[in-house]
Design an enzyme around this catalytic site. Structure first.
Site, PDB file in Angstrom:
ATOM      1  CG  ASN A 691      -0.221   0.081   2.526  1.00 52.34           C
ATOM      2  OD1 ASN A 691       0.973  -0.214   2.606  1.00 52.34           O
ATOM      3  ND2 ASN A 691      -0.929   0.443   3.574  1.00 52.34           N
ATOM      4  CG  HIS A 692       4.587   1.572   1.489  1.00 56.27           C
ATOM      5  ND1 HIS A 692       5.637   0.819   1.965  1.00 56.27           N
ATOM      6  CD2 HIS A 692       3.800   1.835   2.562  1.00 56.27           C
ATOM      7  CE1 HIS A 692       5.491   0.654   3.266  1.00 56.27           C
ATOM      8  NE2 HIS A 692       4.381   1.252   3.650  1.00 56.27           N
ATOM      9  N   PRO A 867      -4.716   9.256   3.580  1.00 58.05           N
ATOM     10  CG  PRO A 867      -3.099   7.573   3.538  1.00 58.05           C
ATOM     11  CD  PRO A 867      -3.653   8.666   4.400  1.00 58.05           C
ATOM     12  CB  SER A 874      -6.108  11.450  -0.241  1.00 59.00           C
ATOM     13  OG  SER A 874      -5.680  10.210  -0.757  1.00 59.00           O
ATOM     14  CG  HIS A 893      -3.728   4.927   9.484  1.00 60.20           C
ATOM     15  ND1 HIS A 893      -4.774   4.050   9.671  1.00 60.20           N
ATOM     16  CD2 HIS A 893      -2.756   4.213   8.845  1.00 60.20           C
ATOM     17  CE1 HIS A 893      -4.446   2.871   9.170  1.00 60.20           C
ATOM     18  NE2 HIS A 893      -3.248   2.936   8.663  1.00 60.20           N
ATOM     19  N   GLY A 894      -6.382   6.294   7.631  1.00 60.75           N
ATOM     20  CA  GLY A 894      -6.635   5.906   6.245  1.00 60.75           C
ATOM     21  C   GLY A 894      -7.948   5.172   6.122  1.00 60.75           C
ATOM     22  N   GLY A 896      -8.372   1.629   5.630  1.00 61.19           N
ATOM     23  CA  GLY A 896      -8.427   0.335   6.311  1.00 61.19           C
ATOM     24  C   GLY A 896      -8.915  -0.751   5.372  1.00 61.19           C
ATOM     25  CE  LYS A 969      -0.381   0.554  -4.923  1.00 60.43           C
ATOM     26  NZ  LYS A 969      -0.418   1.429  -3.747  1.00 60.43           N
TER      27      LYS A 969
END
Length: 970
Positions: A691-692, A867, A874, A893-894, A896, A969
């Site tokens: 997911n980076h 994000p 986002s 934080h995002g 999930g 990605k």
């Protein structure tokens, strides 16, 4: 077959309002309640795993204040839920690696752990060998078996007077471990101490073979003499040359070769040497995973074809789906040829089983056969309770009849090493000569399915596993009836009374069975007439992926005769592995703004994303462009982003816009192991995978003009979001200290509600040393993102021919960490207290006026970066007083995940996701289409829902929304 879904119903929930829930102190060990932020949809997701249970366990830890908190993106993690927040008193409280960002299972020595390649290792052998292994596990969410690399192996001494639990199933499967070791049941994970006789446990019915070590070289450069040097270079880069016996990749290559000899073709296509495989789409997708694990790219082609067949009984027509997996790498094709794959039409070529396979250890032969039977072997079938023969049919030109027989005799000889006897006979055919190898008889079929089975074909494999479990169950019933036969005979011989003989065994057999035994001399007991057929057994006991429910017939509490228990931690989100056949259980975001608008960037988006992809190293195991030896990274661990700026990666003022200034004081490189440094050094300055990402986004909605202006954001503006962390170094730090804390926890007498929830006093030597190592890992992550920022700026300069500073205004908006522990001051019950806040998958969200916020943002509050998933929005939010009052200055934080990565690849195709996103104006460039499928938007929760919950709760304030137009990605 049954689909297993684990639902957590044990944790009570009390609704406070529309988006707040409380976990009351239902367990007397809980020191505080739990607080969950979620709407109705999100709370149901949390009920389906251990999220709520883990939150309750965290509430039992010493020194915890107010609540154990779960954010709306929360889901099951390791020990702590991901999306979990907890604050502990710095004097009386604890610190836990599982609460900062980590994802362990204790078993007795001698326990067999099943690996990817179908061989097993004793658990006590794992500390020496785990770096080379991928273990089999059960992915509950998908309902099939999967693999995972081992994160670590831990061991601990058995305490004085500590007992172990041993359970035995109806087929003799045994597992032994500590009381609190979880095993999987149809109802979910249950501690060993809570398993009762008559309960069912989930079993992976595969015996496998023991590991046998062999050393030496199979193939080296000399085999490629006269070939293009690029061939050798290609293979060396993927560690495929030289090929050594001790390399686990040999198992993968043996599997691939076996399948290739069945359903593969090596030959010229358009003047190029091409390797192709044929079969069902789902089969080839499994094969593709193996190829990719070796670093070999393969393209899958699927098409429909109309057919019309004339037979003596009539004409048939319809549609069929054809699938082909094509490897265009000449280097790999040549390697497979050297390993024994014939070039050209196999029916016209004379070849035998390669010598290296004939001389290989049993586990390598097992992989070869499983691949071959996965391609050409018939699926196991039953007639009632009886298994029908498994066939392997092969054909060749008539002139090669002797060679065909020799080939099948080679297969037969290998099978015999597994206790599988076969028959080989000729089959009538018109145009060629055809022979069939058949595995006949229950014992032979049982040995084949339990020790070899099928690979790649999911349908064959799952049915083969359940069939093996059925045959084992059937054999255990026959064994029990054989025992009843012996008992009744003995009693009759002693008493001459058939009534007494029957009474002794009436719970096992009926009277007619005893009469046949005594009066008719019955010797070979059969299963009873009402015994389950295979189809009935599969329906009642079989689970997706070939797993089976087995009844527990014996539970014992024993005093261990050994002095240690062992644990294994895996990277996979399923958090389990297969032991004796039973299933047992700092990242951050940065936002960079520009002066460009979508109108400026849209015409060049492909060029821009391709340039970013080129300039920022990404992908699994990706390495940075900066070459540092592991002995040279201490300065990085101490100085973080400052080190990067000092080396020319960015501007001095960048540091003012990073959480902690991009550097946590007190980081100690000596607290970081050599192994962690060795993993981190080559990865410095790289994005990684999963997911980076790097995402080019457009600000498409402003919710708060004043705050957006302070952040330098405006509608239509192009920004870049970077999501990555401390790579392998951070994970290794957590692994190292989990082992240390496992040994230390009893020394401090800390309650241990869950074996995954390992912790030590924050002020202890171990706690402080871990905190120093965690800071070093966080600093590594900030340095990593700083270097990537520099290359992002260079990429924009390369594409737009403008200066990033003077023309493009590429300032950092902010950089937040979301897996971290911090010492902070918060108000509790009207008093200021110092706490160690654990934020795992959660983000700091400090309010206006807080001294930890950069001066430029102090009037409006800290920027919070959320994000979304690939292809979705986002958000930028701002920290609030509400967050300080309720959640220790924390928010989500995002999005999930709702699907595991493997589940996503089954549900989505990467190329289709890419094409769909392109139609929506989003250009995606990725290291592989698999990654695109893994990160499909449907694999995540709806980020809009998550953000709406935190906004309504007042623990963050909406500022801006961004939509993606380009994604790079790993």
């Amino acid at each position: 077959m049954i689909i297993l879904r684990v639902v957590n119903v044990a944790v009570p929930l009390k609704r406070i309002d529309k988006i707040r829930w409380e976990i009351p102190k239902f367990d007397k060990r809980m020191k505080v309640p739990g607080r969950v932020y979620a709407d109705d949809v999100l709370i149901e997701k949390m009920r389906q795993d251990r999220t709520l249970e883990q939150a309750a366990n965290v509430a039992m830890l010493p020194g915890i204040y107010k609540y154990s908190i779960v954010m709306p993106d929360g889901h099951q993690g390791y020990g702590f839920p991901i999306g979990g927040v907890a604050a502990f008193d710095i004097k009386e409280g604890v610190i836990s690696p599982g609460g900062i960002g980590y994802d362990i299972n204790c078993l007795a020595p001698g326990t067999k752990v099943l690996t990817e390649h179908g061989y097993w290792l004793k658990i006590e052998e794992m500390p020496e060998k785990f770096k080379l292994q991928r273990l089999r596990l059960y992915n509950i969410e998908e309902g099939h078996n999967d693999f995972s690399r081992v994160a670590f192996v831990a061991e601990r001494n058995i305490e004085k007077d500590e007992t172990a639990i041993r359970i035995v199933t109806e087929t003799g499967t045994l597992i032994e471990g500590s009381e609190d070791h979880p095993v999987l049941t149809p109802q979910g994970y249950v501690y060993l101490k809570n398993i009762k006789e008559g309960d069912y446990v989930i079993v992976y019915p595969f015996e496998g073979v023991p590991y046998e070590e062999k050393k030496g070289i199979i193939i080296d450069e000399s085999a490629f003499e006269g070939e293009d040097p690029q061939v050798i270079k290609f293979l060396k880069e993927r560690n495929l040359l030289p090929l050594r016996w001790e390399d686990p990749k040999i198992g993968t290559l043996a599997r691939i070769l076996g399948f290739a000899l069945g359903d593969g073709h090596l030959g010229e296509m358009g003047g190029r040497l091409v390797l192709a495989f044929y079969g069902r789409e789902e089969t080839l997708r499994e094969l593709k995973k193996d190829l990719e694990s070796l670093g070999i790219k393969a393209n899958l082609y699927v098409r429909e074809k109309n057919y019309r067949i004339k037979t003596e009984s009539g004409e048939y027509s319809g549609k069929t789906v054809l699938a082909e997996l094509r490897v265009s790498s000449r280097s790999f094709a040549l390697l497979l040829e050297k390993l024994g794959m014939p070039r050209g039409e196999k029916t016209k070529k004379a070849y035998r089983i390669p010598v290296w396979i004939m001389e290989a250890p049993l586990w390598v032969k097992r992989n070869f056969l499983a691949g071959f039977f996965g391609a050409d072997g018939s699926i196991v079938e039953f007639k009632g309770t009886t298994p029908l023969p498994i066939h392997l049919t092969q054909a060749k030109d008539v002139a090669l009849e002797e060679n065909l027989k020799e080939f099948l005799y080679d297969i037969s000889r290998i099978l015999e090493e597994f206790g599988v006897k076969t028959t080989i006979y000729k089959v009538n055919s018109k145009k060629s000569v055809t022979y069939r190898l058949s595995i006949v008889g229950e014992e032979n079929i049982r040995n084949f399915l339990g020790k070899i089975n099928y690979e790649y074909d999911p349908k064959k494999k799952a049915k083969g596993l359940i069939a093996y479990a059925y045959l084992k169950f059937k054999e255990s019933v026959k064994k029990e009836r054989r025992k009843a036969m012996e008992i009744s005979k003995k009693i009759y011989e002693e008493t001459g009374n058939i009534d007494r003989a029957y009474k002794a065994v009436k719970d096992i057999v009926n009277r007619r069975f005893v009469e046949r035994t005594i009066y008719e001399g019955e010797r070979n007991p059969r299963v009873p007439k009402n015994f389950l057929t295979f189809e009935e057994f599969a329906k009642e006991r079989g689970y997706e992926g070939g797993f089976v429910a087995e009844k527990v017939v014996k539970v014992e509490r024993i005093k261990p005769e050994y002095d240690r228990f062992y644990d294994i931690g895996v990277y996979h989100e399923a958090h389990n592995f297969i032991a004796n056949g039973i299933v047992v259980h700092n990242c951050g975001v940065r936002l960079i703004r520009t002066n460009l608008t979508e109108k400026d960037v849209r015409p060049k988006i492909k060029q821009l994303v391709d340039t970013l992809f080129k300039n920022v190293p990404s992908g699994v195991g990706s390495q940075g462009k900066v070459r540092l030896h592991w002995t040279q990274i201490d300065d990085v661990l101490v100085d973080g982003a400052k080190w990067a700026v000092d080396q020319g990666y960015g501007w001095e003022r960048d540091l003012e816009r990073l959480e902690e200034g991009g550097r946590m004081e007190g980081a100690d490189p000596d607290a970081v192991s050599q192994r962690a440094k060795q993993r981190g050094a080559p990865q410095l300055g790289s994005l990684g995978s999963g997911n980076h990402f790097l995402e080019v986004q457009v600000v498409d909605k402003i919710f708060d003009e004043e705050i957006a202006k302070a952040y330098g954001l405006f509608e239509g503006q192009v920004v870049v979001m970077v999501h990555t962390g401390s790579r392998g170094l951070g994970h290794q730090v957590a692994s190292d200290y989990l082992r240390i804390m496992e040994r230390a926890i009893r020394k401090y007498g800390i309650p241990w509600p869950d074996r995954e929830l390992v912790s030590v006093p924050f002020q202890s030597e171990e706690g402080q040393r871990y905190f120093s190592a965690m800071k070093a890992a966080a600093n590594f992550a900030w340095a990593n993102r700083q270097m990537i920022t520099h290359w992002v700026r260079e990429s924009f300069q390369e594409v737009f021919r403008q200066d990033p500073e003077g023309d493009l205004g590429m300032e950092i908006v902010y950089d937040v960490a979301h897996n971290i522990g911090k010492v902070e001051e918060h108000e509790v019950d009207g008093k200021k207290v110092k706490v160690i806040v654990h934020r795992k998958g959660a983000t700091r969200a400090f309010p206006p006026g807080h001294e930890a916020i950069p001066k430029i943002y102090r009037d409006v509050g800290q920027p919070v970066l959320i994000p979304g998933s690939m292809g979705t929005a986002s958000y930028v939010l701002a920290g609030t007083e509400g967050a300080m009052a309720e959640t220790f200055g924390s928010t989500c934080h995002g999005a999930g995940r709702v699907l595991s990565r493997a589940a996503a690849t089954r549900q989505y195709r990467g190329d289709r996701i890419r094409d769909e996103l392109l139609r929506r104006g989003i250009y995606v460039r990725a290291a592989s289409m698999r990654v695109v499928a893994e990160e499909a938007p449907g694999a995540y929760k709806n980020v809009d829902n998550v953000v709406k919950v935190v906004s309504e709760a007042g623990i963050a304030k909406l500022v801006a929304r961004m939509r993606p137009i380009g994604v790079a990605k790993g």
